[in-house]
Design a protein around this motif. Structure first.
Motif, PDB file in Angstrom:
ATOM      1  N   LYS A 179     -18.355  28.239  44.824  1.00 21.61           N
ATOM      2  CA  LYS A 179     -17.484  28.295  43.654  1.00 21.61           C
ATOM      3  C   LYS A 179     -18.306  28.675  42.422  1.00 21.61           C
ATOM      4  CE  LYS A 179     -14.093  25.520  41.076  1.00 21.61           C
ATOM      5  NZ  LYS A 179     -13.405  24.210  40.996  1.00 21.61           N
ATOM      6  N   ARG A 180     -17.656  29.376  41.480  1.00 19.91           N
ATOM      7  CA  ARG A 180     -18.331  29.770  40.248  1.00 19.91           C
ATOM      8  C   ARG A 180     -17.606  29.196  39.051  1.00 19.91           C
ATOM      9  NH1 ARG A 180     -19.785  35.689  39.209  1.00 19.91           N
ATOM     10  NH2 ARG A 180     -20.878  34.548  37.569  1.00 19.91           N
ATOM     11  N   VAL A 181     -18.386  28.758  38.075  1.00 20.57           N
ATOM     12  CA  VAL A 181     -17.872  28.417  36.749  1.00 20.57           C
ATOM     13  C   VAL A 181     -18.654  29.264  35.752  1.00 20.57           C
ATOM     14  CG1 VAL A 181     -17.119  26.107  37.392  1.00 20.57           C
ATOM     15  CG2 VAL A 181     -19.461  26.451  36.584  1.00 20.57           C
ATOM     16  N   SER A 182     -18.401  29.070  34.491  1.00 18.48           N
ATOM     17  CA  SER A 182     -18.986  29.984  33.496  1.00 18.48           C
ATOM     18  C   SER A 182     -20.510  29.933  33.441  1.00 18.48           C
ATOM     19  CB  SER A 182     -18.409  29.689  32.112  1.00 18.48           C
ATOM     20  OG  SER A 182     -18.657  28.323  31.756  1.00 18.48           O
ATOM     21  N   ASP A 183     -21.091  28.750  33.702  1.00 17.89           N
ATOM     22  CA  ASP A 183     -22.547  28.605  33.550  1.00 17.89           C
ATOM     23  C   ASP A 183     -23.290  28.416  34.864  1.00 17.89           C
ATOM     24  OD1 ASP A 183     -22.386  28.777  30.759  1.00 17.89           O
ATOM     25  OD2 ASP A 183     -21.854  26.640  30.634  1.00 17.89           O
ATOM     26  N   TYR A 184     -22.570  28.119  35.955  1.00 18.75           N
ATOM     27  CA  TYR A 184     -23.238  27.782  37.210  1.00 18.75           C
ATOM     28  C   TYR A 184     -22.534  28.460  38.396  1.00 18.75           C
ATOM     29  CZ  TYR A 184     -25.546  23.934  34.715  1.00 18.75           C
ATOM     30  OH  TYR A 184     -26.294  23.185  33.854  1.00 18.75           O
ATOM     31  N   CYS A 185     -23.299  28.574  39.484  1.00 17.79           N
ATOM     32  CA  CYS A 185     -22.755  28.866  40.810  1.00 17.79           C
ATOM     33  C   CYS A 185     -23.063  27.659  41.685  1.00 17.79           C
ATOM     34  CB  CYS A 185     -23.387  30.119  41.407  1.00 17.79           C
ATOM     35  SG  CYS A 185     -22.842  31.631  40.626  1.00 17.79           S
ATOM     36  N   SER A 200     -23.696  30.394  64.736  1.00 16.72           N
ATOM     37  CA  SER A 200     -25.151  30.495  64.667  1.00 16.72           C
ATOM     38  C   SER A 200     -25.765  29.114  64.556  1.00 16.72           C
ATOM     39  CB  SER A 200     -25.579  31.336  63.459  1.00 16.72           C
ATOM     40  OG  SER A 200     -26.983  31.316  63.305  1.00 16.72           O
ATOM     41  N   ASP A 201     -26.774  28.832  65.382  1.00 18.05           N
ATOM     42  CA  ASP A 201     -27.466  27.550  65.301  1.00 18.05           C
ATOM     43  C   ASP A 201     -28.569  27.560  64.242  1.00 18.05           C
ATOM     44  OD1 ASP A 201     -25.986  26.211  67.115  1.00 18.05           O
ATOM     45  OD2 ASP A 201     -27.422  26.327  68.759  1.00 18.05           O
ATOM     46  N   SER A 202     -29.159  28.709  63.971  1.00 18.07           N
ATOM     47  CA  SER A 202     -30.337  28.703  63.093  1.00 18.07           C
ATOM     48  C   SER A 202     -30.309  29.760  62.004  1.00 18.07           C
ATOM     49  CB  SER A 202     -31.604  28.897  63.947  1.00 18.07           C
ATOM     50  OG  SER A 202     -31.503  30.102  64.701  1.00 18.07           O
ATOM     51  N   HIS A 203     -29.555  30.858  62.194  1.00 14.74           N
ATOM     52  CA  HIS A 203     -29.669  31.975  61.249  1.00 14.74           C
ATOM     53  C   HIS A 203     -28.723  31.859  60.058  1.00 14.74           C
ATOM     54  CE1 HIS A 203     -32.387  33.963  63.973  1.00 14.74           C
ATOM     55  NE2 HIS A 203     -31.500  33.873  64.960  1.00 14.74           N
ATOM     56  N   GLY A 204     -27.585  31.188  60.234  1.00 10.76           N
ATOM     57  CA  GLY A 204     -26.640  31.110  59.135  1.00 10.76           C
ATOM     58  C   GLY A 204     -26.052  32.472  58.829  1.00 10.76           C
ATOM     59  N   TYR A 205     -25.802  32.735  57.554  1.00  2.73           N
ATOM     60  CA  TYR A 205     -25.258  34.040  57.189  1.00  2.73           C
ATOM     61  C   TYR A 205     -25.689  34.399  55.767  1.00  2.73           C
ATOM     62  CZ  TYR A 205     -21.593  32.055  54.170  1.00  2.73           C
ATOM     63  OH  TYR A 205     -20.916  31.419  53.159  1.00  2.73           O
ATOM     64  N   ALA A 206     -25.664  35.699  55.462  1.00  2.00           N
ATOM     65  CA  ALA A 206     -26.058  36.211  54.143  1.00  2.00           C
ATOM     66  C   ALA A 206     -24.843  36.833  53.471  1.00  2.00           C
ATOM     67  CB  ALA A 206     -27.179  37.230  54.287  1.00  2.00           C
ATOM     68  N   GLU A 207     -24.808  36.734  52.141  1.00  2.00           N
ATOM     69  CA  GLU A 207     -23.686  37.278  51.371  1.00  2.00           C
ATOM     70  C   GLU A 207     -24.201  37.636  49.987  1.00  2.00           C
ATOM     71  OE1 GLU A 207     -20.964  39.019  51.331  1.00  2.00           O
ATOM     72  OE2 GLU A 207     -20.020  37.557  52.691  1.00  2.00           O
ATOM     73  N   SER A 208     -23.388  38.393  49.241  1.00  2.00           N
ATOM     74  CA  SER A 208     -23.768  38.739  47.862  1.00  2.00           C
ATOM     75  C   SER A 208     -22.517  38.777  46.992  1.00  2.00           C
ATOM     76  CB  SER A 208     -24.498  40.090  47.816  1.00  2.00           C
ATOM     77  OG  SER A 208     -23.672  41.121  48.319  1.00  2.00           O
ATOM     78  N   PHE A 209     -22.723  38.670  45.670  1.00  2.00           N
ATOM     79  CA  PHE A 209     -21.599  38.724  44.736  1.00  2.00           C
ATOM     80  C   PHE A 209     -22.087  39.268  43.393  1.00  2.00           C
ATOM     81  CE2 PHE A 209     -23.631  34.635  44.171  1.00  2.00           C
ATOM     82  CZ  PHE A 209     -23.631  34.425  42.803  1.00  2.00           C
ATOM     83  N   ARG A 210     -21.127  39.744  42.591  1.00  2.00           N
ATOM     84  CA  ARG A 210     -21.472  40.283  41.262  1.00  2.00           C
ATOM     85  C   ARG A 210     -21.494  39.140  40.257  1.00  2.00           C
ATOM     86  NH1 ARG A 210     -22.255  44.983  39.226  1.00  2.00           N
ATOM     87  NH2 ARG A 210     -21.595  45.991  41.175  1.00  2.00           N
ATOM     88  N   LEU A 211     -22.629  38.954  39.608  1.00  2.00           N
ATOM     89  CA  LEU A 211     -22.847  37.801  38.743  1.00  2.00           C
ATOM     90  C   LEU A 211     -21.908  37.800  37.542  1.00  2.00           C
ATOM     91  CD1 LEU A 211     -24.589  35.271  38.318  1.00  2.00           C
ATOM     92  CD2 LEU A 211     -26.184  36.675  37.008  1.00  2.00           C
ATOM     93  N   GLU A 212     -21.630  38.944  36.959  1.00  2.00           N
ATOM     94  CA  GLU A 212     -20.834  38.997  35.732  1.00  2.00           C
ATOM     95  C   GLU A 212     -19.349  39.251  35.999  1.00  2.00           C
ATOM     96  OE1 GLU A 212     -22.052  38.132  32.915  1.00  2.00           O
ATOM     97  OE2 GLU A 212     -24.046  37.902  33.782  1.00  2.00           O
ATOM     98  N   GLN A 213     -18.902  38.965  37.196  1.00  2.00           N
ATOM     99  CA  GLN A 213     -17.480  39.172  37.505  1.00  2.00           C
ATOM    100  C   GLN A 213     -16.692  37.946  37.044  1.00  2.00           C
ATOM    101  OE1 GLN A 213     -16.865  40.458  41.512  1.00  2.00           O
ATOM    102  NE2 GLN A 213     -14.641  40.661  41.299  1.00  2.00           N
ATOM    103  N   HIS A 214     -16.201  37.994  35.802  1.00  2.00           N
ATOM    104  CA  HIS A 214     -15.585  36.833  35.171  1.00  2.00           C
ATOM    105  C   HIS A 214     -14.303  36.398  35.868  1.00  2.00           C
ATOM    106  CE1 HIS A 214     -18.482  37.132  31.946  1.00  2.00           C
ATOM    107  NE2 HIS A 214     -18.158  38.410  31.754  1.00  2.00           N
ATOM    108  N   SER A 215     -13.657  37.288  36.607  1.00  2.00           N
ATOM    109  CA  SER A 215     -12.419  36.920  37.291  1.00  2.00           C
ATOM    110  C   SER A 215     -12.652  35.875  38.364  1.00  2.00           C
ATOM    111  CB  SER A 215     -11.763  38.167  37.907  1.00  2.00           C
ATOM    112  OG  SER A 215     -12.630  38.752  38.876  1.00  2.00           O
ATOM    113  N   LEU A 216     -13.929  35.698  38.762  1.00  2.00           N
ATOM    114  CA  LEU A 216     -14.242  34.700  39.802  1.00  2.00           C
ATOM    115  C   LEU A 216     -14.480  33.314  39.219  1.00  2.00           C
ATOM    116  CD1 LEU A 216     -16.692  36.707  42.124  1.00  2.00           C
ATOM    117  CD2 LEU A 216     -14.258  36.269  42.460  1.00  2.00           C
ATOM    118  N   TYR A 217     -14.563  33.205  37.911  1.00  2.00           N
ATOM    119  CA  TYR A 217     -14.856  31.909  37.318  1.00  2.00           C
ATOM    120  C   TYR A 217     -13.744  30.907  37.670  1.00  2.00           C
ATOM    121  CZ  TYR A 217     -18.610  33.947  34.485  1.00  2.00           C
ATOM    122  OH  TYR A 217     -19.765  34.566  34.077  1.00  2.00           O
TER     123      TYR A 217
END
Length: 505
Positions: free
Chosen positions: A421-427, A383-400
């Motif tokens: 990437k996710r850490v405990s306080d930031y994405c 894509s030259d202009s649209h990029g892509y969309a995604e979603s994730f679960r905010l409280e999924q601690h296994s992703l930290y």
């Protein structure tokens, strides 16, 4: 006098005096037998069927045949060659005006045969998918272990060549030969880099042969051969071999010192051109500063290496323009030793590595782009202009402390790696531009956090795309959103975001 002799020969040929009465070929083989009610016969046509016929050996005609010169039987095709009976057959066997058969018979059973002037037109009309048009004397060709044979017509301006490549698993070798379709006496050499899934390669060199070689069986006598075991061990070939061909024409302008001079600067191990510091063994053989630490003894004479420098050769480098190490890939830049090193770091012909982890594929921009779409389609967005969309679960601690999203975006004729990437306080989000250091500030990436309940509510940040870098450094220069802010944009614990690349202003 010569024209007069040729005129006499033409008259005799027109009256069929010099031809066999049965096969109509010239009476070049002896004995020539004059047979009653049949005429003059060549040694092939005179057989047991004529043993009871009145006949005698026509020695006068035999002497006449050996005295005259004859035109090539492909004269109607344009050949102007004349020669004696003893040399004529050898010439006709290799005459460049002889009728050509289509070499694609072994691929698709094409039975076309015609004049050389018609050959290219036939190939274009009937086998267009087997034509490679290339520029800058460079082209790429992949062959897989499931393909036994490839035949390609190679076209670069007024140069037309034929490539025949065979893979023999029985002999464990790759064979190939390149032929000149025009057979016009042009002198071409070529080199080939054979690559697999590593940055290493095996390089071969050869010369372009006459077109009749493409009709012969490809074997070790005529063709270049590459050992498959060496390819598997050295360049990590698995099922696909990438071949990078470089055609060298001797009338092509050369923008750096001639190869004969550069030969003195060639490292005997890596074949790159040596730049200061240049070391030498006790016998005086030179080696580059990259290869010296890897070797204890000279590869030429086995004498030990010390710390002796070849200052004479180093002094000569000041007056030498070095070709870019990617000249086989099409780069025509040549500079002083110090300048060429800086150029090579940002050379647009520098091979790309696959931007996805655990994949060792490398190649040109086009090769990597095709590789990504063929083998990593689940991770690629075009894509030259649209990029892509995604979603994730905010409280999924296994992703930290883990990468939770990695995509490759193909946009604006470039390759971008997008990492989240996710850490405990930031994405955190970061975008790297692959292989475009000189154009880095032309591109920015944008991350939009979207409230799906109210799509008009968005949190948007942009930053310049980064150079390729290790993961531990990547997120020191990235876009960061605190989890406390992201929670206000979440819906049922899910955060949606949009990621895209834009051209900078």
């Amino acid at each position: 006098m010569a024209k007069s002799a040729k005129s006499v020969t033409d008259v005799l040929l027109q009256k069929n005096i010099l031809h066999c009465a049965i096969c109509k070929n010239l009476l070049l083989s002896t004995p020539v037998m004059l047979v009653e009610n049949a005429g003059n016969l060549c040694s092939t046509c005179y057989n047991e069927n004529f043993l009871e016929s009145k006949c005698l050996q026509n020695t006068a005609l035999e002497e006449l045949v050996t005295t005259l010169s004859y035109p090539c039987r492909f004269r109607e095709n344009g050949c102007e060659h004349w020669s004696s009976s003893g040399d004529l057959l050898d010439h006709e066997e290799n005459c460049r005006y002889r009728s050509k058969k289509c070499p694609m018979y072994s691929i698709c059973q094409c039975v076309w045969e015609g004049f050389p002037t018609e050959f290219v037109g036939h190939f274009i009309n009937c086998h267009g998918e087997h034509i490679i048009n290339f520029e800058n004397s460079l082209f790429y060709l992949d062959i897989t272990f499931s393909e036994e044979e490839l035949i390609k017509l190679l076209v670069m301006k007024n140069i037309i060549l034929l490539l025949k490549m065979q893979l023999s698993l029985e002999k464990n070798k790759l064979f190939y030969v390149v032929c000149n379709v025009k057979d016009d006496g042009s002198n071409y050499d070529y080199s080939v880099k054979h690559k697999g899934n590593s940055e290493s390669y095996i390089k071969t060199r050869s010369r372009v042969l006459d077109s009749n070689y493409v009709y012969k069986s490809v074997d070790e006598c005529d063709a270049v051969s590459v050992d498959l075991l060496s390819l598997q061990q050295t360049v990590k070939v698995t099922n696909r071999i990438t071949n990078i061909f470089k055609i060298k024409t001797y009338d092509t302008p050369v923008h750096y010192i001639g190869e004969r001079m550069l030969h003195f600067f060639e490292c005997p191990v890596c074949k790159s051109f040596m730049k200061p510091p240049i070391y030498q063994c006790q016998s005086g053989h030179s080696i580059c500063n990259t290869c010296k630490p890897r070797l204890e003894k000279c590869p030429t004479c086995r004498a030990p290496f010390g710390m002796t420098r070849n200052y004479s050769l180093e002094g000569l480098t000041a007056g030498v323009s070095y070709p870019c190490i990617y000249h086989d890939l099409g780069c025509m830049m040549s500079l002083s030793p110090a300048e060429i090193s800086r150029h090579e770091a940002v050379c647009p012909y520098k091979p790309y590595n696959c931007p996805l982890p655990q994949c060792t594929m490398s190649g040109s921009h086009d090769i990597i782009t095709n590789h990504l779409q063929e083998f990593h389609s689940d991770h690629v967005v075009v894509s030259d202009s649209h990029g892509y969309a995604e979603s994730f679960r905010l409280e999924q601690h296994s992703l930290y402390n883990h990468i939770f999203d990695r995509k490759v975006l193909l946009a604006f004729d470039h390759i971008f790696r997008l990492t989240c990437k996710r850490v405990s306080d930031y994405c955190m989000w970061a975008a790297e531009a692959i292989g475009v250091q000189s154009e880095l500030k032309n591109f920015v990436y944008e991350v939009s956090i979207i409230d799906v309940r109210r799509p008009e509510k968005r949190l948007i940040r942009t930053d310049y795309c980064l150079n390729e870098m290790p993961e531990e450094d990547l997120f020191k220069k990235c876009i960061m959103f605190p989890n406390s802010i992201l929670s206000s944009y979440s819906s049922h614990g899910m955060v949606s975001y949009h990621f895209k690349i834009k051209k900078g202003v």
